[in-house]
Design a protein around this motif. Structure first.
Motif, mmCIF file in Angstrom:
data_model
loop_
_atom_site.group_PDB
_atom_site.id
_atom_site.type_symbol
_atom_site.label_atom_id
_atom_site.label_comp_id
_atom_site.label_asym_id
_atom_site.label_seq_id
_atom_site.Cartn_x
_atom_site.Cartn_y
_atom_site.Cartn_z
ATOM 1 N N HIS A 47 21.282 28.838 53.042
ATOM 2 C CA HIS A 47 21.493 30.232 52.656
ATOM 3 C C HIS A 47 22.881 30.699 53.104
ATOM 4 C CE1 HIS A 47 17.617 31.110 50.984
ATOM 5 N NE2 HIS A 47 17.020 30.555 52.019
ATOM 6 N N ALA A 48 23.473 31.606 52.322
ATOM 7 C CA ALA A 48 24.796 32.183 52.636
ATOM 8 C C ALA A 48 25.872 31.100 52.780
ATOM 9 C CB ALA A 48 24.733 33.058 53.888
ATOM 10 N N GLY A 49 26.007 30.300 51.737
ATOM 11 C CA GLY A 49 26.968 29.194 51.761
ATOM 12 C C GLY A 49 28.409 29.618 51.932
ATOM 13 N N THR A 96 22.788 26.004 47.542
ATOM 14 C CA THR A 96 23.181 27.121 48.388
ATOM 15 C C THR A 96 23.134 28.430 47.607
ATOM 16 O OG1 THR A 96 24.817 27.832 50.029
ATOM 17 C CG2 THR A 96 25.692 26.916 47.977
ATOM 18 N N THR A 97 23.200 29.548 48.341
ATOM 19 C CA THR A 97 23.194 30.867 47.714
ATOM 20 C C THR A 97 24.499 31.588 48.030
ATOM 21 O OG1 THR A 97 22.088 31.778 49.666
ATOM 22 C CG2 THR A 97 20.685 31.162 47.820
ATOM 23 N N ALA A 98 25.023 32.334 47.038
ATOM 24 C CA ALA A 98 26.281 33.063 47.244
ATOM 25 C C ALA A 98 26.505 34.008 46.074
ATOM 26 C CB ALA A 98 27.463 32.093 47.317
ATOM 27 N N ILE A 129 18.835 30.317 62.350
ATOM 28 C CA ILE A 129 19.748 30.707 63.439
ATOM 29 C C ILE A 129 19.721 32.223 63.614
ATOM 30 C CG2 ILE A 129 21.270 28.705 63.356
ATOM 31 C CD1 ILE A 129 23.232 30.433 61.659
ATOM 32 N N VAL A 130 18.768 32.880 62.942
ATOM 33 C CA VAL A 130 18.756 34.345 63.013
ATOM 34 C C VAL A 130 17.427 34.971 63.446
ATOM 35 C CG1 VAL A 130 20.703 34.908 61.523
ATOM 36 C CG2 VAL A 130 18.508 34.348 60.502
ATOM 37 N N GLY A 131 16.368 34.194 63.548
ATOM 38 C CA GLY A 131 15.133 34.833 63.983
ATOM 39 C C GLY A 131 13.937 33.910 63.920
ATOM 40 N N SER A 173 13.519 28.490 65.458
ATOM 41 C CA SER A 173 14.733 29.284 65.569
ATOM 42 C C SER A 173 15.557 28.680 66.699
ATOM 43 C CB SER A 173 14.325 30.719 65.895
ATOM 44 O OG SER A 173 15.455 31.464 66.218
ATOM 45 N N ILE A 174 16.838 28.474 66.449
ATOM 46 C CA ILE A 174 17.657 27.762 67.447
ATOM 47 C C ILE A 174 18.846 28.624 67.879
ATOM 48 C CG2 ILE A 174 16.997 25.511 66.540
ATOM 49 C CD1 ILE A 174 20.025 25.457 65.417
ATOM 50 N N TRP A 175 19.425 28.207 68.985
ATOM 51 C CA TRP A 175 20.601 28.867 69.546
ATOM 52 C C TRP A 175 21.616 27.774 69.822
ATOM 53 C CZ3 TRP A 175 21.681 33.871 69.577
ATOM 54 C CH2 TRP A 175 22.707 34.354 70.394
ATOM 55 N N LEU A 205 35.361 43.946 59.168
ATOM 56 C CA LEU A 205 35.126 43.064 58.021
ATOM 57 C C LEU A 205 33.896 42.188 58.270
ATOM 58 C CD1 LEU A 205 35.867 41.716 55.331
ATOM 59 C CD2 LEU A 205 37.383 40.183 56.620
ATOM 60 N N SER A 206 33.805 41.581 59.441
ATOM 61 C CA SER A 206 32.681 40.683 59.741
ATOM 62 C C SER A 206 31.349 41.432 59.603
ATOM 63 C CB SER A 206 32.826 40.111 61.150
ATOM 64 O OG SER A 206 31.720 39.299 61.467
ATOM 65 N N ALA A 207 31.333 42.676 60.053
ATOM 66 C CA ALA A 207 30.087 43.450 60.032
ATOM 67 C C ALA A 207 29.644 43.834 58.623
ATOM 68 C CB ALA A 207 30.229 44.692 60.901
#
Ligand SMILES: NC(=O)c1ccc[n+]([C@@H]2O[C@H](COP(=O)([O-])OP(=O)(O)OC[C@H]3O[C@@H](n4cnc5c(N)ncnc54)[C@H](OP(=O)(O)O)[C@@H]3O)[C@@H](O)[C@H]2O)c1
Length: 312
Positions: free
Chosen positions: A153-155, A176-178, A237-239, A254-256, A297-299
């Motif tokens: 996801h989010a390639g 992938t998705t984009a 990686i998000v939840g 879920s990993i860190w 921008l990142s946000a």
């Protein structure tokens, strides 16, 4: 020693970012001091700045954000054997309040990798956090093998661009998705299929996926269970995955990210061979103003590839 750094003195919006002189801790026996040529922005930087991670990382202020560095070694600790002054390196340092938005930063020697000569400091600074996250999600936890089908996801994001290339290089079929504007780029990076998430529901067009790399969470994560086969794995990686849905697949976790110099060196070697590259979509100067714009921008969640901060 003293260094210029971009710090926060309390949690808050981007206007909390300030340039300041800070005193770094004494260099440990197994640490090196790196003159920062470039660093990069990851969503953790502004999430931490906002205070969302205050419980997990209960640090004193001032906090220097940033956990990617590319630069040159200028001092080595007394027990450092494999690294010397003048070497060009890059790293994802330990997560401490002495981050990399600074002229100088401290890195444990086992977390360093040699910067490939063929890439710039900007391209190198883009890699460590995002590249290692992609590596560990796909291989350490996701156990991706040649011939398998992976949905990333989010390639077009910081992590996605490395994940596509690493998965392709490992012999997987990459989906992938984009947004449409990024499709051509992601195909060039090795994606076999790119789904425009604005117009197509991936869960209605995909099936029999071996591994989902979840960089989105929420409904995207929930819907991802529909496309996995019975031996499928979902690495987020998000939840944390929903416990009931997780029962229907082989692995859902879920990993860190764990900083790792050896794995980073493997990615560096792939870069030297021309098999992996950075997509630096945006650069800003390493100043309070530059970091503020980069965080904003990142946000937005729509940066293209990586955002890099250059220390001119
Ligand atoms: N657990 C960990 O150790 C760890 C490590 C690294 C990152 N993370 C987390 O992982 C997430 C991703 O990180 P990142 O650095 O890749 O973020 P990023 O660079 O900010 O991601 C931005 C990308 O997300 C894409 N995007 C936005 N909404 C989308 C959707 N609904 N479907 C598909 N793509 C979408 C955008 O693509 P378009 O512009 O094409 O729409 C954009 O290119 C963040 O939440 C970050 O905090 C966790």
């Amino acid at each position: 020693m003293e260094t210029r750094a971009v710090v926060i003195e309390e949690y808050g919006h981007a206007d909390q970012l300030k340039e300041s002189q800070i005193t770094l801790p004494e260099l440990g026996e197994h640490q090196v001091l790196v003159k920062v040529k470039a660093t990069s922005v990851n969503p953790i930087d502004w999430k931490l700045r906002e205070g969302y991670l205050a419980q997990m990382m209960p640090w004193d202020f001032p906090i220097t954000l940033g956990w990617d560095v590319a630069g040159e070694i200028v001092e080595v600790g007394s027990e450092v054997k494999d690294w010397h002054i003048g070497q060009e390196v890059f790293a994802r340092p330990e997560t401490t309040r002495f981050g990399t938005y600074a002229d100088y930063t401290i890195v444990d020697d086992h977390l360093l990798a040699k910067k490939p000569d063929s890439i710039s400091f900007e391209e190198a600074a883009a890699v460590p956090l995002a590249g290692l996250t992609a590596y560990q999600a796909l291989f350490t936890h996701g156990k991706l093998k040649a011939g398998e089908k992976v949905l990333i996801h989010a390639g077009a994001g910081g992590v996605g661009i490395y994940a596509i290339q690493l998965a392709k290089n490992a012999g997987a079929t990459v989906i992938t998705t984009a947004s449409k504007k990024n499709h051509e780029l992601l195909k060039e990076l090795g994606a076999d299929q790119v789904i425009d998430y604005h117009t197509t529901d991936f869960s209605e067009v995909l099936e029999d996926i071996d591994l989902v790399f979840d960089t989105m969470g929420g409904d995207v994560q929930k819907d991802s269970f529909k496309v996995l086969n019975s031996d499928g794995r979902l690495i987020s990686i998000v939840g944390a995955p929903d416990e009931e849905l997780a029962k229907n697949v082989a692995v859902a976790e879920s990993i860190w990210l764990q900083p790792d110099g050896k794995q980073l060196q493997e990615i560096a070697d792939l870069m030297t061979e021309g098999k992996v590259k950075s997509i630096v979509g945006h650069t800003y100067p390493l100043t309070a103003e530059g970091v503020t714009e980069a965080h904003e921008l990142s946000a937005t969640h729509h940066a293209k590839g990586k955002i890099v901060l250059v220390n001119e």
